[in-house]
Design a protein around this motif. Structure first.
Motif, PDB file in Angstrom:
ATOM      1  N   ILE A 294      38.362  26.332  32.578  1.00 38.27           N
ATOM      2  CA  ILE A 294      38.196  27.166  33.765  1.00 38.27           C
ATOM      3  C   ILE A 294      39.275  26.766  34.769  1.00 38.27           C
ATOM      4  O   ILE A 294      39.435  25.588  35.071  1.00 38.27           O
ATOM      5  CB  ILE A 294      36.807  26.957  34.408  1.00 38.27           C
ATOM      6  CG1 ILE A 294      35.692  27.368  33.433  1.00 38.27           C
ATOM      7  CG2 ILE A 294      36.686  27.728  35.711  1.00 38.27           C
ATOM      8  CD1 ILE A 294      34.289  27.070  33.938  1.00 38.27           C
ATOM      9  N   GLU A 295      40.036  27.741  35.253  1.00 35.37           N
ATOM     10  CA  GLU A 295      40.998  27.462  36.326  1.00 35.37           C
ATOM     11  C   GLU A 295      40.422  27.985  37.635  1.00 35.37           C
ATOM     12  O   GLU A 295      40.144  29.181  37.736  1.00 35.37           O
ATOM     13  CB  GLU A 295      42.323  28.182  36.056  1.00 35.37           C
ATOM     14  CG  GLU A 295      43.206  27.487  35.063  1.00 35.37           C
ATOM     15  CD  GLU A 295      44.546  28.213  34.899  1.00 35.37           C
ATOM     16  OE1 GLU A 295      45.113  28.683  35.900  1.00 35.37           O
ATOM     17  OE2 GLU A 295      45.007  28.310  33.752  1.00 35.37           O
ATOM     18  N   LEU A 296      40.271  27.111  38.610  1.00 34.18           N
ATOM     19  CA  LEU A 296      39.707  27.598  39.880  1.00 34.18           C
ATOM     20  C   LEU A 296      40.710  28.488  40.619  1.00 34.18           C
ATOM     21  O   LEU A 296      40.327  29.285  41.460  1.00 34.18           O
ATOM     22  CB  LEU A 296      39.244  26.439  40.757  1.00 34.18           C
ATOM     23  CG  LEU A 296      38.063  25.647  40.193  1.00 34.18           C
ATOM     24  CD1 LEU A 296      37.574  24.630  41.210  1.00 34.18           C
ATOM     25  CD2 LEU A 296      36.909  26.547  39.768  1.00 34.18           C
ATOM     26  N   SER A 297      41.983  28.309  40.294  1.00 31.32           N
ATOM     27  CA  SER A 297      43.027  29.229  40.759  1.00 31.32           C
ATOM     28  C   SER A 297      43.020  29.399  42.283  1.00 31.32           C
ATOM     29  O   SER A 297      42.613  28.495  43.008  1.00 31.32           O
ATOM     30  CB  SER A 297      42.826  30.562  40.025  1.00 31.32           C
ATOM     31  OG  SER A 297      43.857  31.454  40.313  1.00 31.32           O
ATOM     32  N   THR A 298      43.482  30.532  42.757  1.00 30.14           N
ATOM     33  CA  THR A 298      43.619  30.735  44.203  1.00 30.14           C
ATOM     34  C   THR A 298      42.286  30.789  44.934  1.00 30.14           C
ATOM     35  O   THR A 298      42.265  30.735  46.155  1.00 30.14           O
ATOM     36  CB  THR A 298      44.378  32.034  44.510  1.00 30.14           C
ATOM     37  OG1 THR A 298      43.802  33.063  43.740  1.00 30.14           O
ATOM     38  CG2 THR A 298      45.830  31.913  44.180  1.00 30.14           C
ATOM     39  N   LEU A 299      41.179  30.918  44.188  1.00 36.62           N
ATOM     40  CA  LEU A 299      39.873  30.930  44.856  1.00 36.62           C
ATOM     41  C   LEU A 299      39.690  29.671  45.711  1.00 36.62           C
ATOM     42  O   LEU A 299      39.001  29.690  46.725  1.00 36.62           O
ATOM     43  CB  LEU A 299      38.739  31.026  43.829  1.00 36.62           C
ATOM     44  CG  LEU A 299      38.376  32.429  43.345  1.00 36.62           C
ATOM     45  CD1 LEU A 299      39.567  33.159  42.760  1.00 36.62           C
ATOM     46  CD2 LEU A 299      37.241  32.389  42.327  1.00 36.62           C
ATOM     47  N   GLN A 300      40.300  28.573  45.289  1.00 37.32           N
ATOM     48  CA  GLN A 300      40.194  27.316  46.033  1.00 37.32           C
ATOM     49  C   GLN A 300      40.707  27.416  47.462  1.00 37.32           C
ATOM     50  O   GLN A 300      40.226  26.741  48.345  1.00 37.32           O
ATOM     51  CB  GLN A 300      41.028  26.222  45.342  1.00 37.32           C
ATOM     52  CG  GLN A 300      40.489  25.798  44.021  1.00 37.32           C
ATOM     53  CD  GLN A 300      41.546  25.115  43.184  1.00 37.32           C
ATOM     54  OE1 GLN A 300      41.779  23.925  43.316  1.00 37.32           O
ATOM     55  NE2 GLN A 300      42.192  25.872  42.305  1.00 37.32           N
ATOM     56  N   ARG A 301      41.705  28.253  47.645  1.00 38.95           N
ATOM     57  CA  ARG A 301      42.283  28.294  48.984  1.00 38.95           C
ATOM     58  C   ARG A 301      41.827  29.507  49.793  1.00 38.95           C
ATOM     59  O   ARG A 301      42.161  29.613  50.978  1.00 38.95           O
ATOM     60  CB  ARG A 301      43.810  28.231  48.912  1.00 38.95           C
ATOM     61  CG  ARG A 301      44.456  29.459  48.331  1.00 38.95           C
ATOM     62  CD  ARG A 301      45.978  29.326  48.388  1.00 38.95           C
ATOM     63  NE  ARG A 301      46.579  30.601  48.037  1.00 38.95           N
ATOM     64  CZ  ARG A 301      47.698  30.744  47.365  1.00 38.95           C
ATOM     65  NH1 ARG A 301      48.359  29.675  46.964  1.00 38.95           N
ATOM     66  NH2 ARG A 301      48.191  31.935  47.096  1.00 38.95           N
ATOM     67  N   CYS A 302      41.096  30.430  49.169  1.00 36.65           N
ATOM     68  CA  CYS A 302      40.708  31.621  49.931  1.00 36.65           C
ATOM     69  C   CYS A 302      39.204  31.841  50.017  1.00 36.65           C
ATOM     70  O   CYS A 302      38.767  32.826  50.597  1.00 36.65           O
ATOM     71  CB  CYS A 302      41.429  32.859  49.397  1.00 36.65           C
ATOM     72  SG  CYS A 302      40.973  33.375  47.740  1.00 36.65           S
ATOM     73  N   ALA A 303      38.392  30.932  49.471  1.00 36.27           N
ATOM     74  CA  ALA A 303      36.944  31.152  49.471  1.00 36.27           C
ATOM     75  C   ALA A 303      36.337  30.857  50.841  1.00 36.27           C
ATOM     76  O   ALA A 303      35.566  29.917  51.018  1.00 36.27           O
ATOM     77  CB  ALA A 303      36.283  30.315  48.382  1.00 36.27           C
TER      78      ALA A 303
END
Lengths: 408, 408
Positions: A294-303
């Motif tokens: 699982i890649e948390l991807s850009t969700l990490q910076r925009c959640a």
């Protein structure tokens, strides 16, 4: 009467970079700034005379509150590093000409390392040409890799998203009655702060992450496989957090191993496969376990919907403190956070010389990494206060409401 | 006095499958059930005599409320399809022997298609051997692909996570001053319901998703590239939602194209690259734009921290209605949701013959797909009420608190 102000945002966005913008805007307005401009797409946009009058855009307390809850950069961003004055004086002359046109007296730039470099160069040039404009940097980055400051605004919310999501992934991953392995890839090319935040998932109601690999230590694949084998031998499912930037002892990135020397994709190009995806495949083949990546991807910076109130408040405060410092005459500075007490947690703002923070990368200290595959209690203790409390999203029609330039 | 009850969970987890468990448990308890057992890892665990006495585990109203907010299957899950009675009578005899030992009179199974097949087979066998045990199915699946029911519990919360996250990804994706393309891969091998939910991101404060591709229609790569080229020609960044299961007109999955005929990874194995990753690489090569892929992955089914209150309540209600139906003598049934009004939205429960729902897959009707790359207002209107309202997570120490079997 205080003169005109301009503020910009730069680099990769975070969930709370707009809270810093709100802090700059509201504090400058409350302290009597004449006009408050926002540069669009940072200094690069300003060079093309792209800016807005923020007081025409943000008109109510409600809108300021929405801005605090809006992820990404309200004003747009850029990835642009100013040249050196020596090699390209024209760019500096142009910037100062535009600032003069707009009668700017105070210049604020919200960003990471490169943005602090911009503040350093502009304030230095101002000194050389004896310009009275004051330049103050406002730090942000989810990576938490800025020097001097105890931590960076943006990190706490990303850490909270990561720890919350890891708890959910762990529940999901432990559901079947045979051992599975989940490898979660977390951002951080050189610094493992975000990956370390996955350790906060361990709590009374959660088994926590089994293995944590940061880029600060070389990654030994054989030992990794042995550890996973040991844990899954008991029949237990395994959840692993890896930093995207983990490297082999020989310096190669782990994701580079996903590429066969002669292997190309359907287009004839070598592909950058992910670290987690490579490791999950490797485990599947070597141990015969069911493994997924699982890649948390850009969700990490925009959640922004699960941001940390501590982080939002501190992000606002560094913006406000930047305005206060500039209005009181400081320049060439960056606002930093200083932790004055750990328990109870208390943090204040100070200013530091921007040249001491620009272009320096703060990594996780080795003494906070336990063995090769976990972090110490001290590191957990350091991150813990930064994810506390919430600022509930304002839900409209079932979804978090944001403030956007084009839609208001 | 009502006799003993047993309840199990099966198949892939959702954010609200435990709310259905809470509905079964609380309703059975309130209506005077003697004992309420939970089978661990579904029917497969039961065959190994793995079960718990739930009243020993869930002891307070607070714990029921935590259970409603806990993602994944509290009791564990299995992926196990019962054999046909004709081919393996022994398995059925064993199950009924265990149920007899536990003095079970009511059997509830929360799950998707395969779980409904289990209820169909067990109730049929009970009829044959004249067992008085009643079998009722409780539907769940994020995929929303069950027949007869207006929608499935679990779908609304996944849809809310997807629409919220798309809003955040859109903010993040539109931040730079040059066109970028973001391709987001959403679950759904054959049915596009979840991918369609991305359309709900469009609102007063959000530009919405530009292109939406569901597996119900063949995917034309050339037309796809042309559309992206058209949109990005205006300088606008593009955000695209694709179902993991989109297929070419010749029936091949799009992700299969990511594999070069002779291409192998470092292990000598062909890799299953993702649909989004393939399309992002393709766009990068064909159009020279900056393109990235994001897979929402299992977060779609476990993000309980942003679940829909409508969904949680309905999930609870189908559990409760199952108990009511069984206690009133029904068997071989499944509880379904019936939308009695669209505006204002009102939904009630009914029971349907489980044989009409087992093994049937409900896809998005073609008339709800607009052209090749978007969905109609009718489809948005259908999903819209299902994502409404929130049940705030109970935050402890900065993170959502869950109820787990091992930790309480």
């Amino acid at each position: 009467m205080i003169g005109n102000v301009i503020v910009g945002q730069s680099g990769g966005p975070t969930a709370v970079i707009n809270s810093s913008l709100a802090g700059v805007y509201q504090t400058a307005r409350d302290r009597g700034a004449k006009k408050i401009y926002g540069m669009l797409h940072g200094i690069k946009g300003l060079l093309d005379r792209q800016y807005v009058d923020l007081s025409q855009k943000i008109r109510s307390a409600m809108e300021i509150d929405l801005l605090k809850r809006t992820p990404s950069s309200y004003l747009g961003s850029c990835r642009y590093k100013l040249p050196d004055v020596a090699s390209d004086k024209a760019t500096f002359e142009k910037i100062f000409a535009i600032l003069k046109e707009l009668e700017i007296e105070y210049f604020f730039y919200i960003g990471g390392n490169d943005s602090m470099d911009t503040i350093a160069k502009l304030s230095q040039y101002a000194e050389e040409i004896k310009s009275p404009i004051r330049f103050i940097g406002v730090p942000k980055t989810i990576d938490n890799d800025l020097a001097i400051t105890d931590h960076t605004p943006g990190f706490g919310s990303a850490a909270k998203f990561i720890a919350s999501t890891m708890k959910e992934i762990i529940r999901d991953g432990l559901v079947y009655d045979y051992p599975t392995v989940t490898v979660v890839e977390i951002m951080g090319r050189n610094a493992g702060w975000l990956t370390a935040a996955s350790a906060l998932s361990k709590s009374e109601d959660c088994e926590g992450v089994d293995l944590i690999y940061l880029p600060e230590k070389p990654f030994n694949i054989d030992m990794f496989i042995t550890r996973v084998k040991e844990i899954s031998a008991s029949g237990k499912s395994v959840v692993i957090a890896v930093s995207e930037g983990i490297k082999l002892p020989d310096g190669r990135y782990v994701f580079e191993l996903g590429q066969h020397a002669d292997s190309v994709d359907a287009f004839g190009h070598k592909q950058m496969s992910g670290t987690a995806s490579f490791l999950a495949t490797k485990l599947q083949l070597e141990l015969g376990v069911k493994a997924r990546a699982i890649e948390l991807s850009t969700l990490q910076r925009c959640a922004a919907h699960i941001s940390s109130r501590t982080d939002i408040t501190e992000a606002f405060n560094v913006g406000g403190a930047a305005v206060k410092a500039a209005f009181e005459g400081e320049t060439g500075k960056v606002v930093v956070l200083k932790r004055v007490s750990d328990d109870p947690y208390m943090c204040i703002t100070e200013t530091a010389d921007v040249r001491d923070i620009a272009n320096v990368e703060k990594k996780v200290p080795l003494e906070w990494i336990s063995g090769d595959d976990h972090v110490t209690k001290d590191l957990i203790h350091y991150i813990h206060p930064l994810i506390q409390a919430e600022l509930s999203p304002i839900m409209v029609d079932g979804l978090p409401r944001h403030l956007t330039l084009n839609c208001n």
